[in-house]
Design a protein around this motif. Structure first.
Motif, mmCIF file in Angstrom:
data_model
loop_
_atom_site.group_PDB
_atom_site.id
_atom_site.type_symbol
_atom_site.label_atom_id
_atom_site.label_comp_id
_atom_site.label_asym_id
_atom_site.label_seq_id
_atom_site.Cartn_x
_atom_site.Cartn_y
_atom_site.Cartn_z
ATOM 1 N N LYS A 132 0.850 -1.207 0.000
ATOM 2 C CA LYS A 132 0.000 0.000 0.000
ATOM 3 C C LYS A 132 0.887 1.259 0.000
ATOM 4 C CE LYS A 132 -3.927 -2.168 2.335
ATOM 5 N NZ LYS A 132 -3.405 -3.548 2.336
ATOM 6 N N SER A 133 1.780 1.309 -1.008
ATOM 7 C CA SER A 133 2.792 2.368 -1.097
ATOM 8 C C SER A 133 2.643 3.162 -2.391
ATOM 9 C CB SER A 133 4.199 1.759 -1.078
ATOM 10 O OG SER A 133 4.391 0.964 0.056
ATOM 11 N N ASN A 134 3.361 4.264 -2.450
ATOM 12 C CA ASN A 134 3.486 5.015 -3.701
ATOM 13 C C ASN A 134 4.472 4.300 -4.621
ATOM 14 O OD1 ASN A 134 1.995 7.733 -3.352
ATOM 15 N ND2 ASN A 134 3.103 7.478 -1.425
ATOM 16 N N PHE A 135 4.147 4.264 -5.895
ATOM 17 C CA PHE A 135 4.917 3.504 -6.875
ATOM 18 C C PHE A 135 5.634 4.467 -7.826
ATOM 19 C CE2 PHE A 135 4.335 0.757 -10.932
ATOM 20 C CZ PHE A 135 5.659 0.354 -10.884
ATOM 21 N N ILE A 136 6.981 4.479 -7.744
ATOM 22 C CA ILE A 136 7.797 5.311 -8.639
ATOM 23 C C ILE A 136 8.421 4.397 -9.678
ATOM 24 C CG2 ILE A 136 9.761 6.897 -8.803
ATOM 25 C CD1 ILE A 136 9.288 7.523 -5.796
ATOM 26 N N LEU A 137 8.163 4.683 -10.953
ATOM 27 C CA LEU A 137 8.664 3.860 -12.054
ATOM 28 C C LEU A 137 9.811 4.593 -12.744
ATOM 29 C CD1 LEU A 137 8.269 1.337 -13.891
ATOM 30 C CD2 LEU A 137 6.676 2.725 -15.253
ATOM 31 N N ASP A 138 10.997 3.997 -12.689
ATOM 32 C CA ASP A 138 12.185 4.569 -13.328
ATOM 33 C C ASP A 138 12.358 3.946 -14.704
ATOM 34 O OD1 ASP A 138 14.769 5.984 -13.374
ATOM 35 O OD2 ASP A 138 15.641 3.976 -13.237
ATOM 36 N N ILE A 139 12.272 4.768 -15.754
ATOM 37 C CA ILE A 139 12.376 4.262 -17.128
ATOM 38 C C ILE A 139 13.746 4.604 -17.697
ATOM 39 C CG2 ILE A 139 11.458 4.453 -19.493
ATOM 40 C CD1 ILE A 139 9.582 2.969 -17.647
ATOM 41 N N ARG A 140 14.534 3.553 -17.976
ATOM 42 C CA ARG A 140 15.867 3.737 -18.546
ATOM 43 C C ARG A 140 15.877 3.517 -20.050
ATOM 44 N NH1 ARG A 140 16.251 -0.464 -16.073
ATOM 45 N NH2 ARG A 140 17.603 -1.331 -17.696
ATOM 46 N N ASP A 141 14.816 2.901 -20.565
ATOM 47 C CA ASP A 141 14.739 2.583 -21.990
ATOM 48 C C ASP A 141 13.273 2.335 -22.330
ATOM 49 O OD1 ASP A 141 15.811 2.187 -24.468
ATOM 50 O OD2 ASP A 141 17.152 0.564 -23.870
ATOM 51 N N LEU A 142 12.890 2.626 -23.552
ATOM 52 C CA LEU A 142 11.508 2.375 -23.971
ATOM 53 C C LEU A 142 11.395 0.918 -24.405
ATOM 54 C CD1 LEU A 142 10.790 5.629 -26.018
ATOM 55 C CD2 LEU A 142 10.198 5.129 -23.634
ATOM 56 N N TRP A 143 10.511 0.210 -23.717
ATOM 57 C CA TRP A 143 10.356 -1.228 -23.956
ATOM 58 C C TRP A 143 8.870 -1.514 -24.114
ATOM 59 C CZ3 TRP A 143 8.624 -6.076 -22.819
ATOM 60 C CH2 TRP A 143 9.473 -7.154 -23.082
ATOM 61 N N PRO A 144 8.385 -2.131 -25.181
ATOM 62 C CA PRO A 144 9.115 -3.002 -26.108
ATOM 63 C C PRO A 144 9.676 -2.308 -27.351
ATOM 64 C CG PRO A 144 6.773 -3.237 -26.498
ATOM 65 C CD PRO A 144 6.922 -2.239 -25.370
ATOM 66 N N GLU A 145 9.604 -0.971 -27.447
ATOM 67 C CA GLU A 145 10.126 -0.290 -28.636
ATOM 68 C C GLU A 145 11.569 -0.681 -28.925
ATOM 69 O OE1 GLU A 145 8.569 2.003 -30.881
ATOM 70 O OE2 GLU A 145 6.902 0.966 -29.918
ATOM 71 N N SER A 146 12.383 -0.816 -27.865
ATOM 72 C CA SER A 146 13.794 -1.138 -28.073
ATOM 73 C C SER A 146 13.983 -2.554 -28.623
ATOM 74 C CB SER A 146 14.582 -0.962 -26.781
ATOM 75 O OG SER A 146 13.981 -1.672 -25.726
ATOM 76 N N LEU A 147 13.011 -3.462 -28.371
ATOM 77 C CA LEU A 147 13.090 -4.808 -28.956
ATOM 78 C C LEU A 147 13.059 -4.727 -30.478
ATOM 79 C CD1 LEU A 147 10.749 -7.156 -26.875
ATOM 80 C CD2 LEU A 147 13.243 -7.133 -26.934
ATOM 81 N N LYS A 148 12.177 -3.860 -30.998
ATOM 82 C CA LYS A 148 12.113 -3.671 -32.448
ATOM 83 C C LYS A 148 13.411 -3.044 -32.950
ATOM 84 C CE LYS A 148 8.103 -1.411 -32.305
ATOM 85 N NZ LYS A 148 6.933 -0.652 -32.811
ATOM 86 N N GLY A 149 13.950 -2.120 -32.166
ATOM 87 C CA GLY A 149 15.158 -1.401 -32.560
ATOM 88 C C GLY A 149 16.362 -2.308 -32.737
ATOM 89 N N VAL A 150 16.519 -3.290 -31.836
ATOM 90 C CA VAL A 150 17.681 -4.168 -31.941
ATOM 91 C C VAL A 150 17.434 -5.326 -32.904
ATOM 92 C CG1 VAL A 150 18.552 -3.599 -29.666
ATOM 93 C CG2 VAL A 150 16.998 -5.529 -29.900
ATOM 94 N N GLY A 151 16.196 -5.462 -33.383
ATOM 95 C CA GLY A 151 15.905 -6.412 -34.449
ATOM 96 C C GLY A 151 15.879 -7.867 -34.036
ATOM 97 N N VAL A 152 15.718 -8.153 -32.739
ATOM 98 C CA VAL A 152 15.688 -9.559 -32.326
ATOM 99 C C VAL A 152 14.259 -10.084 -32.203
ATOM 100 C CG1 VAL A 152 17.888 -9.454 -31.112
ATOM 101 C CG2 VAL A 152 15.777 -8.981 -29.863
ATOM 102 N N PHE A 153 13.289 -9.185 -32.270
ATOM 103 C CA PHE A 153 11.917 -9.622 -32.040
ATOM 104 C C PHE A 153 10.954 -8.665 -32.734
ATOM 105 C CE2 PHE A 153 8.130 -10.550 -29.450
ATOM 106 C CZ PHE A 153 8.162 -11.927 -29.532
ATOM 107 N N ASN A 154 10.164 -9.195 -33.670
ATOM 108 C CA ASN A 154 9.280 -8.317 -34.440
ATOM 109 C C ASN A 154 7.853 -8.839 -34.575
ATOM 110 O OD1 ASN A 154 11.025 -6.090 -35.276
ATOM 111 N ND2 ASN A 154 12.205 -7.684 -36.319
ATOM 112 N N ASN A 155 7.475 -9.806 -33.750
ATOM 113 C CA ASN A 155 6.120 -10.345 -33.849
ATOM 114 C C ASN A 155 5.109 -9.267 -33.444
ATOM 115 O OD1 ASN A 155 3.589 -11.614 -32.897
ATOM 116 N ND2 ASN A 155 4.648 -13.522 -33.412
#
Length: 395
Positions: A132-155
């Motif tokens: 029952k806490s406050n949730f802080i989300l730290d984003i270091r990379d856009l995911w799943p966008e980066s999966l498309k970028g590295v070309g290992v997964f495109n389904n």
């Protein structure tokens, strides 16, 4: 005293910008009088063996903290291009974090979780409701966008599914921390959330890391590549550059790790102008970077990489080393706006060589860039200052 639980797959003493970012969040929040605890994994990136060497355990204040640093052991340790292998690894980490949370009887005011991987993000969401806490989300990379970028997964169906999960995380978090301003517009549009929910805290340096020094004159000109040789980095370009640099008598030092390291090093081992250095502690790495005239950054030409700010750009600036970058978008904008290097969207090795030669031939310009870099780090990429943004929210 407010209590914070950080959940992160990577942490001190691991190398890389992910582990260093979480180390700084942990240490800076403690300095700001928060009671901070972290759930993390045993150090294993890029491989477990290097942490058997005591030199990586160089932060005495963290080595003493047994109660507040809780580590899980992972059986699936292999890092590879295989999306299936990584999936099992991420799921094992997430499951063990969930079990830790279920057993943990403490209470927390804030849960701070870093993503990617997105599975750890959902561990944080579970922890939000469990404690029952406050949730802080730290984003270091856009995911799943980066999966498309590295070309290992495109389904497209599975990417759409993960995209829906990503949107849930953005909306359910109480605050989103980003390490690149290039993420802000994407996240706002994706989740239809107000700008006020997002706070920008880039990767950075602490004041004691900033190198003020005089480089030795009349030494052979040297450039360096320090950091990940992974799926997002244009290692093919480095491969093509090496023989061109050798013809010009320019030395290249590589301090690298990542899935493409072995392939790249095998392809350039015959050249005499290349020095390969095994992964080092951050302090030792900075000493070596500072001895060089230029720092090289390469990213593949994909839309998602236009939003990122590679950690090595911050590292080069901290060490006062001007940048030659094959980059676009936000990273290119930073380097050009601050006048701390030269960038190109084009990955033509002859053009990059001409940029390198131009800067190496102009000592005065390099010195001016170096001084500007130090000031940019102090003004904009200083952990002691930037943590105040998060502290203001948490108070």
């Amino acid at each position: 005293m407010k209590r914070v639980l950080i959940i992160s797959q990577h942490f001190y003493p691991e190398i890389g910008s992910h582990a260093n970012r979480i180390k700084q969040l942990y240490m800076q929040l403690k300095k700001e009088s928060f009671d901070v605890r972290i759930f993390t994994s045993e150090p294993s990136y890029p491989n477990k063996k290097i942490y058997e060497n005591g030199e990586f355990w160089d932060e005495d204040s963290l080595n003493c903290e047994k109660d507040n640093i809780v580590r899980i052991s992972i059986s699936n340790r292999k890092y590879s291009n295989s999306i299936l292998n990584r999936l099992f690894y991420y799921l094992e980490v997430a499951l063990k974090f969930v079990l830790l949370i279920i057993k943990d009887k403490r209470g927390y005011d804030f849960i701070l979780v870093t993503s990617p991987p997105i599975f750890t993000g959902f561990v944080g969401l579970f922890a939000k409701y469990r404690y029952k806490s406050n949730f802080i989300l730290d984003i270091r990379d856009l995911w799943p966008e980066s999966l498309k970028g590295v070309g290992v997964f495109n389904n497209p169906l599975i990417l759409k599914f993960f995209g829906a999960l990503e949107k849930i995380l953005y909306r359910k978090s109480d605050k989103i921390v980003i390490n690149s301003l290039g993420f802000q517009e994407y996240i706002q549009q994706k989740a239809k959330i107000p700008k006020s929910k997002i706070v920008f805290i880039p990767n950075g340096a602490v004041k004691e890391e900033i190198a003020f020094f005089n480089k030795e004159q009349n030494k052979p000109k040297k450039i360096i590549y320090a950091g990940n040789l992974g799926l997002a980095q244009n290692t093919e370009l480095i491969n093509k550059l090496v023989p061109l640099l050798e013809k010009q008598g320019i030395q290249l030092t590589i301090i690298g790790y990542g899935v493409n390291r072995k392939e790249l090093l095998n392809s350039i081992k015959e050249y005499k102008n290349v020095t390969i250095i095994k992964p080092l502690t951050r302090k030792e790495c900075f000493k070596i970077i500072a001895e060089h005239d230029l720092g090289l950054v390469t990213l593949k030409d994909k839309e998602v990489f236009k939003t990122v700010l590679p950690g090595k750009i911050i590292d080069y600036m901290t060490c006062g080393v001007p940048i030659v970058g094959v980059i676009d978008g936000y990273a290119k904008e930073i380097v050009e706006k601050e006048r701390v290097g030269i960038t190109s969207k084009c990955d033509d090795p002859q053009q990059i060589l001409s940029h390198i030669k131009w800067l190496l031939d102009d000592e005065k310009l390099r010195k001016e860039m170096s001084l500007r870099e130090q000031q940019v780090i102090l003004n904009d990429f200083n952990w002691e200052t930037n943590i105040k943004k998060l502290v203001e929210y948490m108070n």
